[in-house]
Write an enzyme that holds these catalytic residues in place. Sequence first.
Site, PDB file in Angstrom:
ATOM      1  N   ASP A  46     -45.229 -26.309 -91.818  1.00  0.00           N
ATOM      2  CA  ASP A  46     -45.642 -26.212 -93.069  1.00  0.00           C
ATOM      3  C   ASP A  46     -47.223 -27.018 -93.874  1.00  0.00           C
ATOM      4  O   ASP A  46     -46.801 -26.466 -94.958  1.00  0.00           O
ATOM      5  CB  ASP A  46     -44.646 -27.388 -94.258  1.00  0.00           C
ATOM      6  CG  ASP A  46     -43.146 -26.417 -93.578  1.00  0.00           C
ATOM      7  OD1 ASP A  46     -42.552 -25.890 -94.901  1.00  0.00           O
ATOM      8  OD2 ASP A  46     -42.413 -26.693 -92.956  1.00  0.00           O
ATOM      9  N   GLU A  69     -45.268 -25.736-102.613  1.00  0.00           N
ATOM     10  CA  GLU A  69     -44.016 -26.680-101.902  1.00  0.00           C
ATOM     11  C   GLU A  69     -44.803 -28.186-102.133  1.00  0.00           C
ATOM     12  O   GLU A  69     -43.546 -28.519-102.603  1.00  0.00           O
ATOM     13  CB  GLU A  69     -43.165 -25.677-101.356  1.00  0.00           C
ATOM     14  CG  GLU A  69     -42.217 -26.427-100.889  1.00  0.00           C
ATOM     15  CD  GLU A  69     -41.128 -25.968-100.132  1.00  0.00           C
ATOM     16  OE1 GLU A  69     -40.221 -26.279-100.013  1.00  0.00           O
ATOM     17  OE2 GLU A  69     -41.397 -24.478 -99.691  1.00  0.00           O
ATOM     18  N   ASP A 134     -44.937 -20.937-100.867  1.00  0.00           N
ATOM     19  CA  ASP A 134     -44.577 -21.347-100.373  1.00  0.00           C
ATOM     20  C   ASP A 134     -45.207 -21.051 -97.972  1.00  0.00           C
ATOM     21  O   ASP A 134     -44.867 -20.725 -98.082  1.00  0.00           O
ATOM     22  CB  ASP A 134     -43.186 -20.554-100.056  1.00  0.00           C
ATOM     23  CG  ASP A 134     -41.774 -22.105 -99.168  1.00  0.00           C
ATOM     24  OD1 ASP A 134     -42.486 -22.380 -98.991  1.00  0.00           O
ATOM     25  OD2 ASP A 134     -41.377 -21.344 -99.511  1.00  0.00           O
ATOM     26  N   ILE A 136     -43.782 -22.795 -95.501  1.00  0.00           N
ATOM     27  CA  ILE A 136     -42.467 -22.029 -94.983  1.00  0.00           C
ATOM     28  C   ILE A 136     -42.124 -21.981 -95.307  1.00  0.00           C
ATOM     29  O   ILE A 136     -40.816 -22.519 -95.725  1.00  0.00           O
ATOM     30  CB  ILE A 136     -42.347 -23.190 -93.137  1.00  0.00           C
ATOM     31  CG1 ILE A 136     -43.976 -22.861 -92.763  1.00  0.00           C
ATOM     32  CG2 ILE A 136     -41.660 -21.984 -92.614  1.00  0.00           C
ATOM     33  CD1 ILE A 136     -43.893 -23.174 -91.278  1.00  0.00           C
ATOM     34  N   ASP A 137     -42.008 -20.458 -95.773  1.00  0.00           N
ATOM     35  CA  ASP A 137     -40.008 -20.021 -97.152  1.00  0.00           C
ATOM     36  C   ASP A 137     -39.094 -20.131 -95.468  1.00  0.00           C
ATOM     37  O   ASP A 137     -39.575 -19.235 -94.703  1.00  0.00           O
ATOM     38  CB  ASP A 137     -40.472 -18.817 -97.221  1.00  0.00           C
ATOM     39  CG  ASP A 137     -38.910 -18.832 -98.414  1.00  0.00           C
ATOM     40  OD1 ASP A 137     -38.656 -20.053 -99.191  1.00  0.00           O
ATOM     41  OD2 ASP A 137     -38.231 -17.424 -98.476  1.00  0.00           O
ATOM     42  N   THR A 139     -37.356 -22.920 -93.705  1.00  0.00           N
ATOM     43  CA  THR A 139     -37.479 -23.971 -92.791  1.00  0.00           C
ATOM     44  C   THR A 139     -36.649 -24.110 -91.836  1.00  0.00           C
ATOM     45  O   THR A 139     -36.786 -24.324 -90.586  1.00  0.00           O
ATOM     46  CB  THR A 139     -38.295 -25.328 -93.922  1.00  0.00           C
ATOM     47  OG1 THR A 139     -39.527 -24.991 -94.331  1.00  0.00           O
ATOM     48  CG2 THR A 139     -38.581 -26.351 -92.834  1.00  0.00           C
ATOM     49  N   ASP A 293     -40.938 -19.569-103.815  1.00  0.00           N
ATOM     50  CA  ASP A 293     -39.708 -18.859-103.054  1.00  0.00           C
ATOM     51  C   ASP A 293     -39.092 -17.197-103.204  1.00  0.00           C
ATOM     52  O   ASP A 293     -38.429 -16.596-102.981  1.00  0.00           O
ATOM     53  CB  ASP A 293     -37.928 -19.783-102.553  1.00  0.00           C
ATOM     54  CG  ASP A 293     -38.169 -21.235-102.722  1.00  0.00           C
ATOM     55  OD1 ASP A 293     -38.570 -20.739-101.420  1.00  0.00           O
ATOM     56  OD2 ASP A 293     -37.128 -21.872-103.488  1.00  0.00           O
TER      57      ASP A 293
END
Length: 353
Positions: A46, A69, A134, A136-137, A139, A293
């Site tokens: 991330d 994020e 984002d 890493i959407d 996670t 998101d």
Amino acid sequence: MAPYAKELRVASLAVQRATLLTQRVFHEKVKGTELKSDKSPVTIGDYGAQALIIAAIRHNFPDDAIVGEEDSSSLQDNTDIRSQVWNAIKSTRLSSESAEKELGGSIKNEQAMLAAISAGSSTGGSKGRFWALDPIDGTKGFLRGGQYAVCLALIVDGEIEVGVLGCPNLPVDDQASFSADISDAEGHQRGVLFAAVRGHGATSQALSDDDLKQPKAIQMKSPPSLADATFCESVEADHSSHGDQAAIANKLGITKPSVRMDSQSKYGSIARGAGDIYLRLPVSQSYEEKIWDHAAGVLIVAEAGGIITDIKGKKHDFTQGRTLKKNKGVVAAAKNLHADVLKAVQEVLDAKQ
């Protein structure tokens, strides 16, 4: 040239490069996982992906704001994780020197890395240009070995103009059979880059470690009837009400099991016709969806010919800051299905009140 051609190219290359870093971390046993204040996990992937993407945006579009994020506060004192993030960034490059030069914004040291991560602190709003990111959407999906996505969207005066999703664990083949264990499908090359520009359609192409590949136009498909439709929903029950979704499927006469997967991979999957309906139903009246998101996925589905609204049938409002505070939930479907799906959603949810 198409509008936002440079933005689309930079965003696509930046997401592609960031996915290389996330894939490397994905295959590591130790991912440097921490828990944020809301108890959600954050990893080396991330932080590293956010730093790389923001560096590219700041180099190419220095006046643009970024709604990201993550922030770097927890890395200030955690020297071990910080060092791991820095090592991941240093070892991540596209093999195309010209593409790397085009992205620019190389990160010189750990302090520059922290500054890049923290540059995603914009509050967004209704005026001007900003990027919703984002890194890493999904996670939790990333940690369990499932689906995740690297997500980036450009919003201008409240309209999503560019959207890019990097989905490393989805099959490249747009015709691949659609199931919850699609990550493990044998005989399929994996790694897809979805992209869209408002008013100019949506595409998919294979992710690579080089320059961009040739994109292919994608289109949502319309099943012969609602009974033949395939539902797509979140894995996590605290993200969307599985019980309500089952009741909606029953009301619509859908008998196929829903396909559950993490992240905005769901948006990409229905946009290319692998699934037909995506629902994200509120589990709390107080919860506000985060714009990062949904922004990229919303545009990609719309440009692939789908209709996407909240549970009241309203367009999602990206002018309200870092959250979709004026909307509840997501109802995304092919044009010929959306009205019936929305009606069923409202009937099931109204019956609970």
